[in-house]
Enzyme design. Structure first.
Site, PDB file in Angstrom:
ATOM      1  N   CYS A 141     -20.883  20.565  -8.821  1.00  0.00           N
ATOM      2  CA  CYS A 141     -19.718  21.390  -9.138  1.00  0.00           C
ATOM      3  C   CYS A 141     -19.876  22.777  -8.515  1.00  0.00           C
ATOM      4  O   CYS A 141     -20.857  23.480  -8.766  1.00  0.00           O
ATOM      5  CB  CYS A 141     -19.551  21.499 -10.646  1.00  0.00           C
ATOM      6  SG  CYS A 141     -18.131  22.502 -11.096  1.00  0.00           S
ATOM      7  N   SER A 156     -16.959  15.280 -19.867  1.00  0.00           N
ATOM      8  CA  SER A 156     -17.551  14.904 -18.583  1.00  0.00           C
ATOM      9  C   SER A 156     -18.871  14.194 -18.849  1.00  0.00           C
ATOM     10  O   SER A 156     -19.796  14.797 -19.383  1.00  0.00           O
ATOM     11  CB  SER A 156     -17.772  16.155 -17.731  1.00  0.00           C
ATOM     12  OG  SER A 156     -16.529  16.777 -17.508  1.00  0.00           O
ATOM     13  N   LEU A 157     -18.941  12.934 -18.483  1.00  0.00           N
ATOM     14  CA  LEU A 157     -20.133  12.126 -18.790  1.00  0.00           C
ATOM     15  C   LEU A 157     -20.995  11.963 -17.535  1.00  0.00           C
ATOM     16  O   LEU A 157     -22.161  12.329 -17.519  1.00  0.00           O
ATOM     17  CB  LEU A 157     -19.666  10.769 -19.327  1.00  0.00           C
ATOM     18  CG  LEU A 157     -20.640  10.003 -20.201  1.00  0.00           C
ATOM     19  CD1 LEU A 157     -21.034  10.801 -21.432  1.00  0.00           C
ATOM     20  CD2 LEU A 157     -20.006   8.682 -20.636  1.00  0.00           C
ATOM     21  N   HIS A 158     -20.430  11.340 -16.509  1.00  0.00           N
ATOM     22  CA  HIS A 158     -21.019  11.258 -15.169  1.00  0.00           C
ATOM     23  C   HIS A 158     -22.285  10.417 -15.044  1.00  0.00           C
ATOM     24  O   HIS A 158     -22.768  10.204 -13.923  1.00  0.00           O
ATOM     25  CB  HIS A 158     -21.294  12.647 -14.573  1.00  0.00           C
ATOM     26  CG  HIS A 158     -20.083  13.538 -14.534  1.00  0.00           C
ATOM     27  ND1 HIS A 158     -18.817  13.067 -14.280  1.00  0.00           N
ATOM     28  CD2 HIS A 158     -19.947  14.881 -14.703  1.00  0.00           C
ATOM     29  CE1 HIS A 158     -17.962  14.075 -14.312  1.00  0.00           C
ATOM     30  NE2 HIS A 158     -18.623  15.174 -14.569  1.00  0.00           N
ATOM     31  N   CYS A 217     -19.539  29.659 -13.715  1.00  0.00           N
ATOM     32  CA  CYS A 217     -19.857  28.790 -14.845  1.00  0.00           C
ATOM     33  C   CYS A 217     -21.362  28.777 -15.031  1.00  0.00           C
ATOM     34  O   CYS A 217     -22.114  28.818 -14.053  1.00  0.00           O
ATOM     35  CB  CYS A 217     -19.353  27.366 -14.569  1.00  0.00           C
ATOM     36  SG  CYS A 217     -19.639  26.226 -15.938  1.00  0.00           S
ATOM     37  N   GLU A 253      -9.363  30.523  -9.863  1.00  0.00           N
ATOM     38  CA  GLU A 253      -8.558  29.511  -9.190  1.00  0.00           C
ATOM     39  C   GLU A 253      -7.642  28.812 -10.171  1.00  0.00           C
ATOM     40  O   GLU A 253      -8.015  28.583 -11.312  1.00  0.00           O
ATOM     41  CB  GLU A 253      -9.467  28.422  -8.645  1.00  0.00           C
ATOM     42  CG  GLU A 253     -10.391  28.877  -7.596  1.00  0.00           C
ATOM     43  CD  GLU A 253     -11.315  27.744  -7.183  1.00  0.00           C
ATOM     44  OE1 GLU A 253     -12.148  27.990  -6.327  1.00  0.00           O
ATOM     45  OE2 GLU A 253     -11.196  26.637  -7.731  1.00  0.00           O
ATOM     46  N   CYS A 297      -3.866  23.037 -13.263  1.00  0.00           N
ATOM     47  CA  CYS A 297      -5.274  23.035 -13.651  1.00  0.00           C
ATOM     48  C   CYS A 297      -5.702  24.498 -13.846  1.00  0.00           C
ATOM     49  O   CYS A 297      -5.532  25.325 -12.950  1.00  0.00           O
ATOM     50  CB  CYS A 297      -6.060  22.359 -12.528  1.00  0.00           C
ATOM     51  SG  CYS A 297      -7.811  22.314 -12.822  1.00  0.00           S
ATOM     52  N   CYS A 357     -12.979  21.772  -8.582  1.00  0.00           N
ATOM     53  CA  CYS A 357     -13.578  22.863  -9.321  1.00  0.00           C
ATOM     54  C   CYS A 357     -14.344  23.942  -8.527  1.00  0.00           C
ATOM     55  O   CYS A 357     -15.416  23.667  -8.003  1.00  0.00           O
ATOM     56  CB  CYS A 357     -14.569  22.174 -10.230  1.00  0.00           C
ATOM     57  SG  CYS A 357     -14.630  22.804 -11.822  1.00  0.00           S
ATOM     58  N   CYS A 366     -23.676  22.052 -13.164  1.00  0.00           N
ATOM     59  CA  CYS A 366     -23.658  20.619 -12.852  1.00  0.00           C
ATOM     60  C   CYS A 366     -23.892  20.498 -11.337  1.00  0.00           C
ATOM     61  O   CYS A 366     -23.385  21.308 -10.555  1.00  0.00           O
ATOM     62  CB  CYS A 366     -22.315  19.998 -13.238  1.00  0.00           C
ATOM     63  SG  CYS A 366     -21.977  20.136 -15.014  1.00  0.00           S
ATOM     64  N   SER A 395     -11.215  19.974 -21.068  1.00  0.00           N
ATOM     65  CA  SER A 395     -12.339  19.180 -20.566  1.00  0.00           C
ATOM     66  C   SER A 395     -13.637  19.957 -20.782  1.00  0.00           C
ATOM     67  O   SER A 395     -13.730  21.129 -20.434  1.00  0.00           O
ATOM     68  CB  SER A 395     -12.130  18.897 -19.068  1.00  0.00           C
ATOM     69  OG  SER A 395     -13.216  18.172 -18.552  1.00  0.00           O
ATOM     70  N   GLY A 427     -15.208  27.036 -14.928  1.00  0.00           N
ATOM     71  CA  GLY A 427     -15.721  27.444 -16.228  1.00  0.00           C
ATOM     72  C   GLY A 427     -15.768  26.327 -17.247  1.00  0.00           C
ATOM     73  O   GLY A 427     -15.251  25.232 -17.038  1.00  0.00           O
ATOM     74  N   GLU A 428     -16.427  26.629 -18.358  1.00  0.00           N
ATOM     75  CA  GLU A 428     -16.577  25.678 -19.446  1.00  0.00           C
ATOM     76  C   GLU A 428     -15.769  26.220 -20.637  1.00  0.00           C
ATOM     77  O   GLU A 428     -16.127  27.247 -21.225  1.00  0.00           O
ATOM     78  CB  GLU A 428     -18.080  25.542 -19.796  1.00  0.00           C
ATOM     79  CG  GLU A 428     -18.381  24.848 -21.094  1.00  0.00           C
ATOM     80  CD  GLU A 428     -17.676  23.508 -21.308  1.00  0.00           C
ATOM     81  OE1 GLU A 428     -17.664  22.665 -20.383  1.00  0.00           O
ATOM     82  OE2 GLU A 428     -17.130  23.313 -22.406  1.00  0.00           O
TER      83      GLU A 428
HETATM   84  N1  SAH Z   1     -16.538  22.532 -17.521  1.00  0.00           N
HETATM   85  C1  SAH Z   1     -15.572  21.513 -17.803  1.00  0.00           C
HETATM   86  C2  SAH Z   1     -14.285  21.622 -17.015  1.00  0.00           C
HETATM   87  C3  SAH Z   1     -14.344  21.916 -15.553  1.00  0.00           C
HETATM   88  S1  SAH Z   1     -14.631  20.682 -14.360  1.00  0.00           S
HETATM   89  C4  SAH Z   1     -16.213  20.140 -17.589  1.00  0.00           C
HETATM   90  O1  SAH Z   1     -17.303  20.066 -17.078  1.00  0.00           O
HETATM   91  O2  SAH Z   1     -15.597  19.154 -17.997  1.00  0.00           O
HETATM   92  C5  SAH Z   1     -13.484  19.388 -14.482  1.00  0.00           C
HETATM   93  C6  SAH Z   1     -14.071  18.063 -14.014  1.00  0.00           C
HETATM   94  O3  SAH Z   1     -14.280  18.035 -12.584  1.00  0.00           O
HETATM   95  C7  SAH Z   1     -15.442  17.773 -14.635  1.00  0.00           C
HETATM   96  O4  SAH Z   1     -15.479  16.426 -15.037  1.00  0.00           O
HETATM   97  C8  SAH Z   1     -16.370  18.041 -13.471  1.00  0.00           C
HETATM   98  O5  SAH Z   1     -17.629  17.436 -13.645  1.00  0.00           O
HETATM   99  C9  SAH Z   1     -15.565  17.504 -12.301  1.00  0.00           C
HETATM  100  N2  SAH Z   1     -16.016  17.958 -10.983  1.00  0.00           N
HETATM  101  C10 SAH Z   1     -16.543  19.146 -10.634  1.00  0.00           C
HETATM  102  N3  SAH Z   1     -16.867  19.185  -9.337  1.00  0.00           N
HETATM  103  C11 SAH Z   1     -16.529  17.991  -8.827  1.00  0.00           C
HETATM  104  C12 SAH Z   1     -16.618  17.405  -7.521  1.00  0.00           C
HETATM  105  N4  SAH Z   1     -17.151  18.078  -6.500  1.00  0.00           N
HETATM  106  N5  SAH Z   1     -16.162  16.142  -7.361  1.00  0.00           N
HETATM  107  C13 SAH Z   1     -15.642  15.455  -8.402  1.00  0.00           C
HETATM  108  N6  SAH Z   1     -15.537  15.945  -9.651  1.00  0.00           N
HETATM  109  C14 SAH Z   1     -15.977  17.198  -9.863  1.00  0.00           C
END
Ligand code: SAH
Length: 367
Positions: free
Chosen positions: A119, A232-234, A112, A92, A105, A351, A116, A209, A177-178
């Site tokens: 995701c 990405s902290l979350h 991946c 994508e 993007c 994502c 997470c 990211s 992906g990462e």
């Molecule tokens: N693997 C990398 C880059 C891909 S995701 C990473 O984790 O940073 C890019 C961002 O989108 C990340 O911060 C991810 O946690 C966030 N993301 C993924 N799915 C999401 C969703 N359903 N809602 C909001 N943010 C999301």
């Protein structure tokens, strides 16, 4: 078998390649112009080269574009493309117009490995890494689309240099992906896209990211590049972060944040922490207070992203007033924070969502 992609070579690599084929040096310059100024989609199109040379090049390197398997447009102008690789795997890429610039993007892997919780990219695990040519190929697919949509050039060409064809002004490596799980190919692709002879997209307009792959952050700090870094902290504590992001068991918060502090000290660049807000999971005032304590000593920025609901994750998007209160708590603590407007929701732009929707249901592992 399809030969490797021509888009995986850096502009500087064309000169030695042409030399090894017994060609004069100016051929390399012609090829680089055809690729990055004209966005050639086949060697046949590169009429500055003689036909026999085009045939020789086509045997070694393909210019065949990633084909568009699906394209969804949302009313706010966001477009999501699902591109088919030569082996049929799908990736994508999303085009997001804003303030006169187009942000693209990019994906770095099919699927991946990091899983997470919210995701969609990780739902079915990692399938394979993308090559540098496939990562650059996503930008070329966008450039070729924009070229096709641009108004036709005037029939009597104006004197002076030809105006540049439209291209994205910003790149964010936030698709599937990462990037640090595919470090070499990702960095090779970004160097090609940043190269003044390549796509010439400024380093400060390119953001990587990561979900917190510590060795990747350390490696990037050594490169001396000016790319932007997001982490990405979350979650503001290990227990919650491990629940949302299994990667936290491998590199917990203390190690991650110490690495981020080193990165900032070494590169003099601020890191942006991404924080996806999930209703009643990590969006309470006490989470904001804990986040402030965690980040207070670190020069950084925070980007809050309201959750994009996704199949396989029961979490909900918080109400706007909750997101605004979280934003306010961070701003009051003098942490530079933005609240991302979720765009492209109609096109499943978060994502991995479009690929997921196109996959047979059985292929999607339950969360
Ligand atoms: N693997 C990398 C880059 C891909 S995701 C990473 O984790 O940073 C890019 C961002 O989108 C990340 O911060 C991810 O946690 C966030 N993301 C993924 N799915 C999401 C969703 N359903 N809602 C909001 N943010 C999301």
């Amino acid at each position: 078998m399809t030969p490797p992609s021509a888009w995986g070579l850096t502009p500087a690599e064309w000169a030695p390649l042409c030399h090894s084929l017994g060609l004069p040096a100016y051929r390399a310059a012609q090829i680089v112009t055809a690729l990055y100024q004209n966005f050639a989609q086949s060697w046949q199109e590169v009429t500055t080269l003689p036909a026999d040379l085009r045939a020789r090049l086509a045997e070694r390197l393909t210019l065949a574009p990633l084909t568009t398997a699906a394209c969804d447009a949302s009313p706010d102008g966001v477009r999501k493309l699902l591109l088919a690789c030569h082996d049929g795997e799908r990736v994508e890429t999303v085009l997001i117009p804003s303030k006169g610039r187009l942000t693209q993007c990019l994906s770095t892997q099919v699927g991946c490995a990091f899983r997470c919780a919210f995701c969609a990219s990780g739902a079915a695990g990692r399938v394979r890494d993308l090559s540098a040519g496939e990562i650059v190929g996503q930008v070329m697919a966008a450039c070729q689309l924009l070229r096709a949509e641009a108004p036709p050039a005037p029939s009597a060409p104006r004197p002076g240099p030809r105006p540049a064809l439209p291209r994205p002004g910003n790149l964010v490596v936030m698709g599937m992906g990462e990037p640090f799980d595919n470090y070499d190919e990702t960095l090779r692709a970004l160097r090609i896209l940043n190269d003044p002879k390549g796509l010439a997209i400024g380093a400060r307009h390119i953001t990587l990211s990561t979900c917190g792959v510590v060795p990747g952050i350390r490696r990037l700090a050594e490169e001396g590049l000016q790319f932007e870094l997001s982490v990405s902290l979350h979650a503001p504590n290990d227990a919650l972060r491990t629940r949302l992001m299994p990667v936290n068991t491998r590199w917990p918060l203390a190690e991650l944040l110490a690495t981020c502090a080193d990165y900032t000290a070494r590169t003099k660049r601020l890191i942006t922490f991404e924080y996806t807000l999930v209703h009643e999971v990590n969006d309470r005032p006490h989470h904001a207070a804990e986040l402030v304590r965690l980040l207070r000593a670190l020069p950084c920025k925070v980007n809050l992203i309201p959750l994009s609901p996704t199949p396989g994750f029961a979490g909900r998007r918080p109400e706007d007033r909750v997101c605004l209160a979280f934003l306010d708590a961070l701003l009051k603590a003098k942490i530079a924070t933005t609240l991302r407007q979720s765009r492209g929701r109609d096109v499943d732009a978060a994502c991995g969502q479009l690929r997921l929707r196109q996959m047979p249901a059985a292929a999607v592992a339950p969360a």
